[in-house]
Write a protein that holds these residues in place. Structure first.
Motif, PDB file in Angstrom:
ATOM      1  N   ARG A 122       0.846  -1.191   0.000  1.00 17.59           N
ATOM      2  CA  ARG A 122       0.000   0.000   0.000  1.00 17.59           C
ATOM      3  C   ARG A 122       0.877   1.234   0.000  1.00 17.59           C
ATOM      4  O   ARG A 122       1.587   1.521   0.958  1.00 17.59           O
ATOM      5  N   HIS A 123       0.837   1.981  -1.085  1.00 21.73           N
ATOM      6  CA  HIS A 123       1.614   3.206  -1.188  1.00 21.73           C
ATOM      7  C   HIS A 123       0.775   4.388  -0.716  1.00 21.73           C
ATOM      8  O   HIS A 123      -0.416   4.475  -1.003  1.00 21.73           O
ATOM      9  N   MET A 124       1.399   5.271   0.016  1.00 25.24           N
ATOM     10  CA  MET A 124       0.734   6.481   0.473  1.00 25.24           C
ATOM     11  C   MET A 124       1.039   7.602  -0.506  1.00 25.24           C
ATOM     12  O   MET A 124       2.183   7.826  -0.886  1.00 25.24           O
ATOM     13  N   ALA A 125       0.008   8.295  -0.948  1.00 24.68           N
ATOM     14  CA  ALA A 125       0.173   9.355  -1.934  1.00 24.68           C
ATOM     15  C   ALA A 125       0.673  10.631  -1.262  1.00 24.68           C
ATOM     16  O   ALA A 125      -0.063  11.585  -1.044  1.00 24.68           O
ATOM     17  N   ILE A 126       1.957  10.637  -0.902  1.00 23.20           N
ATOM     18  CA  ILE A 126       2.561  11.804  -0.268  1.00 23.20           C
ATOM     19  C   ILE A 126       3.194  12.672  -1.342  1.00 23.20           C
ATOM     20  O   ILE A 126       4.048  12.210  -2.096  1.00 23.20           O
ATOM     21  N   PRO A 127       2.787  13.947  -1.456  1.00 20.99           N
ATOM     22  CA  PRO A 127       3.352  14.796  -2.502  1.00 20.99           C
ATOM     23  C   PRO A 127       4.818  15.097  -2.231  1.00 20.99           C
ATOM     24  O   PRO A 127       5.247  15.159  -1.073  1.00 20.99           O
ATOM     25  N   PRO A 128       5.614  15.244  -3.296  1.00 26.05           N
ATOM     26  CA  PRO A 128       7.016  15.592  -3.102  1.00 26.05           C
ATOM     27  C   PRO A 128       7.166  17.002  -2.544  1.00 26.05           C
ATOM     28  O   PRO A 128       6.256  17.833  -2.664  1.00 26.05           O
ATOM     29  N   LEU A 138      10.326   8.229  -5.827  1.00 23.30           N
ATOM     30  CA  LEU A 138      11.754   8.553  -5.904  1.00 23.30           C
ATOM     31  C   LEU A 138      11.989  10.061  -5.854  1.00 23.30           C
ATOM     32  O   LEU A 138      13.047  10.546  -6.260  1.00 23.30           O
ATOM     33  N   SER A 139      10.996  10.811  -5.323  1.00 21.28           N
ATOM     34  CA  SER A 139      11.157  12.265  -5.245  1.00 21.28           C
ATOM     35  C   SER A 139      12.358  12.659  -4.394  1.00 21.28           C
ATOM     36  O   SER A 139      13.009  13.678  -4.649  1.00 21.28           O
ATOM     37  N   TRP A 140      12.676  11.843  -3.376  1.00 19.78           N
ATOM     38  CA  TRP A 140      13.838  12.130  -2.522  1.00 19.78           C
ATOM     39  C   TRP A 140      15.130  12.163  -3.335  1.00 19.78           C
ATOM     40  O   TRP A 140      16.025  12.976  -3.057  1.00 19.78           O
ATOM     41  N   LEU A 184      11.459   4.087  -0.463  1.00 19.72           N
ATOM     42  CA  LEU A 184      10.233   4.753  -0.883  1.00 19.72           C
ATOM     43  C   LEU A 184      10.105   6.057  -0.114  1.00 19.72           C
ATOM     44  O   LEU A 184      10.328   6.102   1.092  1.00 19.72           O
ATOM     45  N   ALA A 185       9.711   7.117  -0.797  1.00 17.53           N
ATOM     46  CA  ALA A 185       9.677   8.448  -0.176  1.00 17.53           C
ATOM     47  C   ALA A 185       8.788   8.493   1.053  1.00 17.53           C
ATOM     48  O   ALA A 185       9.030   9.271   1.982  1.00 17.53           O
ATOM     49  N   GLU A 186       7.736   7.652   1.102  1.00 14.49           N
ATOM     50  CA  GLU A 186       6.803   7.695   2.217  1.00 14.49           C
ATOM     51  C   GLU A 186       7.261   6.910   3.440  1.00 14.49           C
ATOM     52  O   GLU A 186       6.600   6.921   4.472  1.00 14.49           O
TER      53      GLU A 186
END
Length: 288
Positions: free
Chosen positions: A3-9, A62-64, A262-264
């Protein structure tokens, strides 16, 4: 499924809704979508780094890495791999047709290069995206191994993002479909514009053609995680590192898990910061 969390960059990228007219979308006859994200540097880029997310993920996971590269003067270009990316939904075939991933990056690079300055190009990827990065440098899937997997002569690893993939594919694939996949899988998807690769917990290693890895000439940096139970370093990262001439390998730490990148994932922040710094240093040296 994961489950991926939709966290904005932290930095909002530009989005291009590109398509590839050569390949159809999975669910209709429209051109294949190649949604592309651009994290821009403050001035003319010193180079461009293509980014490929893990299986079932998205470019923003991969926003990080993208933000660190953009802050260092690189144009970071990520894509959502159609059917294998959670923002637009999953399609079983997209989890099996791995070679569509490097083709997505080639399409994105060509479209971006037609619009603006890119400078020298590198490629980075995480998990299945690590294979994608290697494929752009010349890594090929072993047709024999892939054939054995799709014909169930050897077991395939469980797919955490799509646990019922085998049953779903068996219900609608013909032998002609499988033959076409086997033909496509072993082709060379190298993009000569890619001059360096940065692989994070790279996947698909046991299914890759040994000689194709031995013939990669570009510099490659490989990072693994000591507590990775999805792509364990001995079977994955170290296979890449032992076969690619001159490749370097480093571990992000004995307690670091696969999904730390993962960024989240809050617990993975220190490992991501270390690897992002290493990636900036690597591309600063190799794309100079």
């Amino acid at each position: 499924m994961i489950r991926h969390m939709a966290i904005p960059p932290a930095t909002t990228p530009d989005v291009l809704d590109l398509t590839d007219p050569v390949r159809p979308a999975w669910l209709d006859d429209a051109p294949r979508p190649v949604r592309t994200y651009l994290w821009r540097p403050a001035s003319t880029p010193r180079g461009t780094v293509l980014l490929s997310h893990g299986s079932g993920g998205a470019a923003v996971t991969l926003s990080w890495l993208a933000e660190a590269l953009a802050a260092a003067g690189f144009l970071a270009v990520g894509v959502d791999h159609h059917g294998n990316s959670y923002p637009t939904g999953y399609v079983a075939e997209a989890f099996a047709c791995w070679w569509d991933r490097p083709l997505d990056l080639t399409v994105a690079l060509s479209e971006v290069a037609a619009r603006e300055e890119t400078g020298p190009v590198g490629v980075a990827g995480y998990s299945a995206g690590g294979y994608t990065a290697a494929a752009l440098l010349g890594a090929r899937i072993d047709r024999g191994i892939y054939s054995d997997v799709v014909h169930e002569r050897i077991p395939s690893a469980p797919n955490p993002e799509y646990p019922n993939i085998v049953e779903e594919l068996k219900s609608r694939l013909t032998e002609a479909d499988l033959d076409q996949w086997i033909d496509h899988c072993g082709r060379n998807y190298r993009d000569a514009r890619a001059r360096a690769g940065f692989l994070i917990c790279p996947g698909m290693a046991p299914a890759l053609d040994t000689e194709s890895l031995r013939h990669i000439e570009e510099p490659v940096s490989i990072w693994s995680a000591g507590a990775d139970d999805q792509t364990p370093a001995p079977e994955y990262a170290l296979r890449y590192a032992s076969l690619i001439p001159g490749a370097t390998h480093q571990s992000a730490g004995d307690s670091v898990e696969h999904y730390a990148f993962l960024a989240e994932n809050e617990a993975g922040a220190p490992a991501r910061a270390m690897v992002a710094t290493a990636a900036v240093d690597f591309f600063t040296r190799t794309l100079a």
